[in-house]
Design a protein around this motif. Sequence first.
Motif, PDB file in Angstrom:
ATOM      1  N   LEU A   1       0.823  -1.209   0.000  1.00  0.00           N
ATOM      2  CA  LEU A   1       0.000   0.000   0.000  1.00  0.00           C
ATOM      3  C   LEU A   1       0.861   1.264   0.000  1.00  0.00           C
ATOM      4  O   LEU A   1       0.561   2.223  -0.716  1.00  0.00           O
ATOM      5  CB  LEU A   1      -0.951   0.000   1.201  1.00  0.00           C
ATOM      6  N   VAL A   2       1.921   1.283   0.801  1.00  0.00           N
ATOM      7  CA  VAL A   2       2.815   2.449   0.846  1.00  0.00           C
ATOM      8  C   VAL A   2       3.488   2.630  -0.514  1.00  0.00           C
ATOM      9  O   VAL A   2       3.551   3.747  -1.042  1.00  0.00           O
ATOM     10  CB  VAL A   2       3.845   2.321   1.989  1.00  0.00           C
ATOM     11  N   GLU A   3       4.008   1.542  -1.083  1.00  0.00           N
ATOM     12  CA  GLU A   3       4.652   1.638  -2.395  1.00  0.00           C
ATOM     13  C   GLU A   3       3.671   2.146  -3.449  1.00  0.00           C
ATOM     14  O   GLU A   3       3.991   3.022  -4.255  1.00  0.00           O
ATOM     15  CB  GLU A   3       5.207   0.275  -2.801  1.00  0.00           C
ATOM     16  N   HIS A   4       2.454   1.616  -3.435  1.00  0.00           N
ATOM     17  CA  HIS A   4       1.433   2.052  -4.391  1.00  0.00           C
ATOM     18  C   HIS A   4       1.086   3.528  -4.193  1.00  0.00           C
ATOM     19  O   HIS A   4       0.999   4.291  -5.153  1.00  0.00           O
ATOM     20  CB  HIS A   4       0.179   1.184  -4.243  1.00  0.00           C
ATOM     21  N   ALA A   5       0.900   3.934  -2.935  1.00  0.00           N
ATOM     22  CA  ALA A   5       0.563   5.333  -2.655  1.00  0.00           C
ATOM     23  C   ALA A   5       1.681   6.260  -3.125  1.00  0.00           C
ATOM     24  O   ALA A   5       1.414   7.313  -3.717  1.00  0.00           O
ATOM     25  CB  ALA A   5       0.296   5.527  -1.167  1.00  0.00           C
ATOM     26  N   ARG A   6       2.929   5.877  -2.861  1.00  0.00           N
ATOM     27  CA  ARG A   6       4.051   6.713  -3.304  1.00  0.00           C
ATOM     28  C   ARG A   6       4.125   6.781  -4.816  1.00  0.00           C
ATOM     29  O   ARG A   6       4.366   7.850  -5.375  1.00  0.00           O
ATOM     30  CB  ARG A   6       5.361   6.188  -2.728  1.00  0.00           C
ATOM     31  N   SER A   7       3.937   5.666  -5.485  1.00  0.00           N
ATOM     32  CA  SER A   7       4.051   5.681  -6.948  1.00  0.00           C
ATOM     33  C   SER A   7       2.915   6.474  -7.590  1.00  0.00           C
ATOM     34  O   SER A   7       3.137   7.196  -8.553  1.00  0.00           O
ATOM     35  CB  SER A   7       4.112   4.263  -7.510  1.00  0.00           C
ATOM     36  N   THR A   8       1.703   6.376  -7.044  1.00  0.00           N
ATOM     37  CA  THR A   8       0.593   7.130  -7.627  1.00  0.00           C
ATOM     38  C   THR A   8       0.657   8.603  -7.264  1.00  0.00           C
ATOM     39  O   THR A   8       0.092   9.433  -7.960  1.00  0.00           O
ATOM     40  CB  THR A   8      -0.774   6.543  -7.214  1.00  0.00           C
ATOM     41  N   ALA A   9       1.377   8.932  -6.176  1.00  0.00           N
ATOM     42  CA  ALA A   9       1.543  10.336  -5.790  1.00  0.00           C
ATOM     43  C   ALA A   9       2.788  10.944  -6.443  1.00  0.00           C
ATOM     44  O   ALA A   9       3.096  12.104  -6.224  1.00  0.00           O
ATOM     45  CB  ALA A   9       1.640  10.461  -4.269  1.00  0.00           C
TER      46      ALA A   9
END
Length: 159
Positions: free
Chosen positions: A143-151
Amino acid sequence: MSSPKRSPSPLDRTITHRLHTLSKITDRVSQAAYETDAGIPYSEGRCLAAIGSFSPLSVNDLAQWANLNKGQASRAAQSLVEQSLVRKVASATDGRGVVLTLTAKGERVWQRLMLVIERRNAEIVSCLDVSEVQQLSALLDRLVEHARSTAGEGVEPAE
């Protein structure tokens, strides 16, 4: 006077709402533990934990690792310097920047603080079994990796 108990609304079931609720509760309890068991205020403790774990750090990197804004990180770093827990020297690569590292005294407090952090983490997940803790950890990483990549953020703070 408290409101009458209502049935859960869609907001009560959102992941963002539940994550924020968990974060606020754990922050309150952790804040008390940092001050009681490590003798350091919460924001300064978060900064000391980051410096001890990832140093040397610039103030910008400290802000990212400690999840604070640059002003908060700068004030906490200065307080840690004034307490002789952190050493601040001019950056060799950035004329206006500084580099933060632990002093010997800071290392001792950092070690005590890391025990508090480890204990707090164990308390937070104590209602889960070992496989659930591992699963939660893996899911949070995703979730953190996904949030960082989408942000549009990198996986770690820029060095």
